[in-house]
Design a protein around this motif. Structure first.
Motif, PDB file in Angstrom:
ATOM      1  N   LYS B   3       0.911  -1.084   0.037  1.00  0.00           N
ATOM      2  CA  LYS B   3       0.151  -0.037   0.083  1.00  0.00           C
ATOM      3  C   LYS B   3       0.770   1.203   0.063  1.00  0.00           C
ATOM      4  CE  LYS B   3      -4.313   1.222   2.441  1.00  0.00           C
ATOM      5  NZ  LYS B   3      -4.915   0.778   3.697  1.00  0.00           N
ATOM      6  N   LEU B   4       0.639   2.107  -0.906  1.00  0.00           N
ATOM      7  CA  LEU B   4       1.089   3.656  -0.936  1.00  0.00           C
ATOM      8  C   LEU B   4       0.186   4.543  -0.509  1.00  0.00           C
ATOM      9  CD1 LEU B   4       3.101   1.611  -2.806  1.00  0.00           C
ATOM     10  CD2 LEU B   4       3.997   3.922  -3.689  1.00  0.00           C
ATOM     11  N   GLU B   5       0.596   5.305   0.559  1.00  0.00           N
ATOM     12  CA  GLU B   5      -0.426   6.372   0.751  1.00  0.00           C
ATOM     13  C   GLU B   5       0.211   7.858   0.694  1.00  0.00           C
ATOM     14  OE1 GLU B   5      -1.568   3.894   4.342  1.00  0.00           O
ATOM     15  OE2 GLU B   5      -3.556   4.908   3.937  1.00  0.00           O
ATOM     16  N   GLY B   6      -0.049   8.635  -0.054  1.00  0.00           N
ATOM     17  CA  GLY B   6       0.182  10.140  -0.010  1.00  0.00           C
ATOM     18  C   GLY B   6       1.907  10.172  -0.192  1.00  0.00           C
ATOM     19  N   VAL B   7       2.249   9.057  -0.940  1.00  0.00           N
ATOM     20  CA  VAL B   7       3.736   9.183  -1.042  1.00  0.00           C
ATOM     21  C   VAL B   7       4.343   9.904  -2.209  1.00  0.00           C
ATOM     22  CG1 VAL B   7       5.643   7.727  -1.912  1.00  0.00           C
ATOM     23  CG2 VAL B   7       3.873   6.657  -0.498  1.00  0.00           C
ATOM     24  N   SER B   8       5.263  10.814  -1.661  1.00  0.00           N
ATOM     25  CA  SER B   8       6.021  11.642  -2.647  1.00  0.00           C
ATOM     26  C   SER B   8       7.527  11.475  -2.382  1.00  0.00           C
ATOM     27  CB  SER B   8       5.852  13.294  -2.514  1.00  0.00           C
ATOM     28  OG  SER B   8       6.455  13.677  -1.157  1.00  0.00           O
ATOM     29  N   LYS B   9       8.310  11.748  -3.372  1.00  0.00           N
ATOM     30  CA  LYS B   9       9.754  11.700  -3.285  1.00  0.00           C
ATOM     31  C   LYS B   9      10.402  12.850  -3.972  1.00  0.00           C
ATOM     32  CE  LYS B   9      13.820   9.881  -2.597  1.00  0.00           C
ATOM     33  NZ  LYS B   9      14.296  10.098  -1.077  1.00  0.00           N
ATOM     34  N   ARG B  10      11.203  13.386  -3.255  1.00  0.00           N
ATOM     35  CA  ARG B  10      12.153  14.732  -3.611  1.00  0.00           C
ATOM     36  C   ARG B  10      13.869  14.344  -3.828  1.00  0.00           C
ATOM     37  NH1 ARG B  10      11.295  20.128  -4.134  1.00  0.00           N
ATOM     38  NH2 ARG B  10       9.169  20.114  -3.506  1.00  0.00           N
ATOM     39  N   TYR B  11      14.182  14.422  -4.955  1.00  0.00           N
ATOM     40  CA  TYR B  11      15.588  14.223  -4.872  1.00  0.00           C
ATOM     41  C   TYR B  11      16.302  15.565  -4.569  1.00  0.00           C
ATOM     42  CZ  TYR B  11      14.899   9.693  -7.203  1.00  0.00           C
ATOM     43  OH  TYR B  11      14.632   8.340  -7.396  1.00  0.00           O
ATOM     44  N   GLY B  12      17.442  15.394  -3.674  1.00  0.00           N
ATOM     45  CA  GLY B  12      18.070  16.834  -3.446  1.00  0.00           C
ATOM     46  C   GLY B  12      17.265  17.591  -2.131  1.00  0.00           C
ATOM     47  N   ASP B  13      17.288  18.796  -1.839  1.00  0.00           N
ATOM     48  CA  ASP B  13      17.031  19.445  -0.776  1.00  0.00           C
ATOM     49  C   ASP B  13      15.450  20.271  -1.202  1.00  0.00           C
ATOM     50  OD1 ASP B  13      17.299  22.040  -1.755  1.00  0.00           O
ATOM     51  OD2 ASP B  13      19.441  21.784  -1.069  1.00  0.00           O
ATOM     52  N   GLU B  14      14.945  20.796  -0.032  1.00  0.00           N
ATOM     53  CA  GLU B  14      13.535  21.382  -0.312  1.00  0.00           C
ATOM     54  C   GLU B  14      13.422  22.299  -1.445  1.00  0.00           C
ATOM     55  OE1 GLU B  14       9.620  21.002   0.704  1.00  0.00           O
ATOM     56  OE2 GLU B  14      11.433  20.141   1.755  1.00  0.00           O
ATOM     57  N   ASN B  15      14.418  23.077  -1.449  1.00  0.00           N
ATOM     58  CA  ASN B  15      14.273  24.238  -2.673  1.00  0.00           C
ATOM     59  C   ASN B  15      14.774  23.837  -3.850  1.00  0.00           C
ATOM     60  OD1 ASN B  15      13.180  26.022  -0.416  1.00  0.00           O
ATOM     61  ND2 ASN B  15      15.326  26.267   0.147  1.00  0.00           N
ATOM     62  N   THR B  16      15.915  23.246  -3.980  1.00  0.00           N
ATOM     63  CA  THR B  16      16.598  23.035  -5.468  1.00  0.00           C
ATOM     64  C   THR B  16      16.488  21.695  -5.867  1.00  0.00           C
ATOM     65  OG1 THR B  16      18.683  22.400  -4.248  1.00  0.00           O
ATOM     66  CG2 THR B  16      18.598  24.645  -4.815  1.00  0.00           C
ATOM     67  N   GLY B  17      16.002  20.642  -4.967  1.00  0.00           N
ATOM     68  CA  GLY B  17      15.601  19.526  -5.329  1.00  0.00           C
ATOM     69  C   GLY B  17      14.541  19.268  -6.573  1.00  0.00           C
ATOM     70  N   VAL B  18      14.368  18.078  -7.075  1.00  0.00           N
ATOM     71  CA  VAL B  18      13.584  17.642  -8.068  1.00  0.00           C
ATOM     72  C   VAL B  18      12.660  16.856  -7.678  1.00  0.00           C
ATOM     73  CG1 VAL B  18      13.340  16.764 -10.555  1.00  0.00           C
ATOM     74  CG2 VAL B  18      15.547  17.783  -9.692  1.00  0.00           C
ATOM     75  N   LEU B  19      11.207  17.385  -7.712  1.00  0.00           N
ATOM     76  CA  LEU B  19      10.352  16.303  -6.973  1.00  0.00           C
ATOM     77  C   LEU B  19       9.987  15.355  -8.296  1.00  0.00           C
ATOM     78  CD1 LEU B  19       8.049  16.093  -4.802  1.00  0.00           C
ATOM     79  CD2 LEU B  19       6.729  17.304  -6.196  1.00  0.00           C
ATOM     80  N   ALA B  20      10.128  14.112  -7.990  1.00  0.00           N
ATOM     81  CA  ALA B  20      10.001  12.832  -9.038  1.00  0.00           C
ATOM     82  C   ALA B  20       8.604  12.475  -8.760  1.00  0.00           C
ATOM     83  CB  ALA B  20      11.207  11.968  -8.822  1.00  0.00           C
TER      84      ALA B  20
END
Lengths: 242, 265
Positions: B3-20
């Motif tokens: 089960k996946l619930e509200g999963v997000s993944k960001r590479y790098g940090d909050e501001n400069t990272g990439v949201l995949a």
């Protein structure tokens, strides 16, 4: 051909035979020497030093290389020290060895260990660092224990590098052992060469030099053979390009 | 089960990272074949690594049977696209299949039996003593599948497993995957960029949107079992479903292309 020219040059005294004796005379002399116990003893002493030098170097360098190679942090932390110590020529340590050891086995082994550790350490590190990330991900996804990952993934994968490192370390160990024997007077082929020189037995001296060379070639051949067997699965040994 | 619930993944940090991956919610049921299909570069591999426990989510939760995933669980086995790097060239085929069976968990006799059965079901019994690199690409991927089966996971996660294979080999292996499911009762999650494949083998298709990806649409495939490469694909409902997947992916690809051209938008 080369041998014939040397033979001729020496027989005609074109080059004085006290510098370069005729190869046939060298051969006759060393065959006669081989009938004596001290000849074999010298070889055994040298080989014992070589094996100890290489063995201890392997015990130090391979585990250390695995440790350094598998952690970016340790790699960065140790690199300056290694890059500083590695270029120090072993022979520069001879005075130190004179201080620390009697002219026996330990001194020459110390030199051999110091010299042979570096190439092996560097090769092991590179080998471990070059493992394909997917090979590690695969192991991780199957929850394979750390111990099994080291022995069945990391080490086999690094084996081509390790084999090269061992071959270099073997040669270096032999060189330093013989150097140690000549300079420190530890028993072995090096000491025999020196004694023959002091006794003006030029043929014998060349004979022992020849034996030292043959040992080097033989050990290298043994390592190359073992390497071929151990790496039969590796692309460089498969013989096909697929 | 998974089960996946509200999963997000960001590479790098909050501001400069990439949201995949953003806000991913779905569940895989026991015994299902679920395919995950989406435009190239949408982050499918990220989703797979999140499901496998190889990657920790930046937010949200991945759970298996209610337990949170913090590392790769015993219930999941992976089959990667790059079989040549995922199989170990210094081990024979049977050794590769046996390798994940830790002697501490699986007795030697049990392991031997599992390896034999897995190799038999992928049709490689004769090649147990070969090295992977002596086999064709399709056969190597069979070895990887056998390794997955022998591990006896509840879920077999496959990451574009047939992407590097020719069409005929791919068709054979698609049928093999469905046979494996029937024979071993394993749940299969299959990431692919091949639209026909995503419909053909699936009970359910998750169509992913453009990066940062999310579940754009979910399709239930009602095609009767056993599927057949010719008759199933002649079925009007196959053409219909295939059309839906294709349309969605084309829109996502165009959306990603316009973002690439005009990043300010």
């Amino acid at each position: 051909m080369v041998l014939a020219v040397i033979e001729l040059a020496a027989r005609t005294e074109l080059i004085p035979s006290r510098f370069l004796p005729p190869p046939t005379a060298v051969a006759v002399r060393i065959v006669a020497e081989a009938a004596q116990g001290r000849f074999w003893l010298a070889i055994v002493d040298t080989l014992a030093g070589w094996a100890l030098g290489l063995g201890i170097a392997a015990l130090i360098a391979i585990p250390a290389g695995i440790l350094i190679g598998s952690s970016e942090f340790v790699y960065r932390a140790t690199r300056p020290i290694i890059e500083f110590l590695r270029p120090v020529p072993s022979v520069a340590l001879i005075p130190l060895v004179f201080l620390l050891f009697s002219p026996s086995l330990e001194g020459k082994v110390f030199l051999a260990v110091f010299a042979a550790t570096w190439p092996l350490l560097v090769q092991t590190q590179y080998g471990i660092r070059n493992v394909l990330p997917l090979q590690l991900d695969t192991a991780r996804s199957f929850q394979i224990s750390r111990h099994r990952v080291i022995f069945r993934v990391l080490l086999p994968s690094a084996l081509p590098y390790l084999a090269t490192g061992l071959r270099i370390a073997s040669t270096v160990s032999l060189i330093l052992v013989i150097t140690g024997e000549i300079v420190l007077g530890a028993p072995g082929i090096g000491k025999a060469i020196n004694e023959a020189r002091e006794g003006a037995a030029v043929e014998l001296m060349y004979g022992y030099v020849l034996i030292a060379g043959m040992l080097g070639v033989m050990l290298n051949a043994v390592f190359a053979g073992v390497e071929r067997r151990a790496l039969h699965w590796h692309a460089s040994q498969r013989g096909t390009t697929t | 089960m998974l089960k996946l619930e509200g999963v997000s993944k960001r590479y790098g940090d909050e501001n400069t990272g990439v949201l995949a991956v953003r806000d991913l919610t779905f569940e895989i049921g026991e015994g299902e074949v679920v395919t995950v299909v989406g435009p190239s570069g949408c982050g499918k591999t990220t989703i797979l690594k999140l499901m496998a426990g190889l990657l920790a989510p930046s937010s949200g939760a991945v759970t298996i049977d209610g337990r949170p995933l913090v590392k790769p669980p015993l219930e999941i086995a992976l089959v990667f696209q790059d079989y040549s790097a995922s199989l170990y060239p210094w081990m024979r085929v049977a050794e590769n299949v046996r390798f994940p069976l830790d002697p501490k968990r699986v007795s030697s006799a049990e392991a031997t039996g599992r390896v034999e059965r897995a190799l038999e079901s992928v049709g490689l019994t004769r090649f147990a003593d070969s090295y992977p690199w002596q086999l064709s690409g399709g056969m190597q991927q069979r070895v990887a599948i056998a390794r997955g089966i022998a591990y006896q996971p509840k879920i077999l996660l496959m990451d574009e497993p047939f992407g590097a294979l020719d069409a005929q080999t791919r068709a054979e292996l698609e049928d093999l995957v469905m046979r494996v499911r029937d024979e071993f009762g394993v749940t299969i999650v299959f990431v692919t960029h091949d639209i026909d494949e995503s419909v053909y083998i699936a009970d359910r298709v998750l169509i992913m949107g453009p990066r940062p990806t999310y579940v754009e649409q979910e399709l239930v495939v009602g095609l009767p079992h056993p599927r057949d490469q010719i008759t199933s694909k002649e079925d009007p409902s196959f053409a219909h479903l295939r059309g839906i997947v294709y349309r969605s992916i084309r829109e996502s690809t165009q959306a990603m292309a316009s973002v690439a051209k005009d990043p300010e938008r």
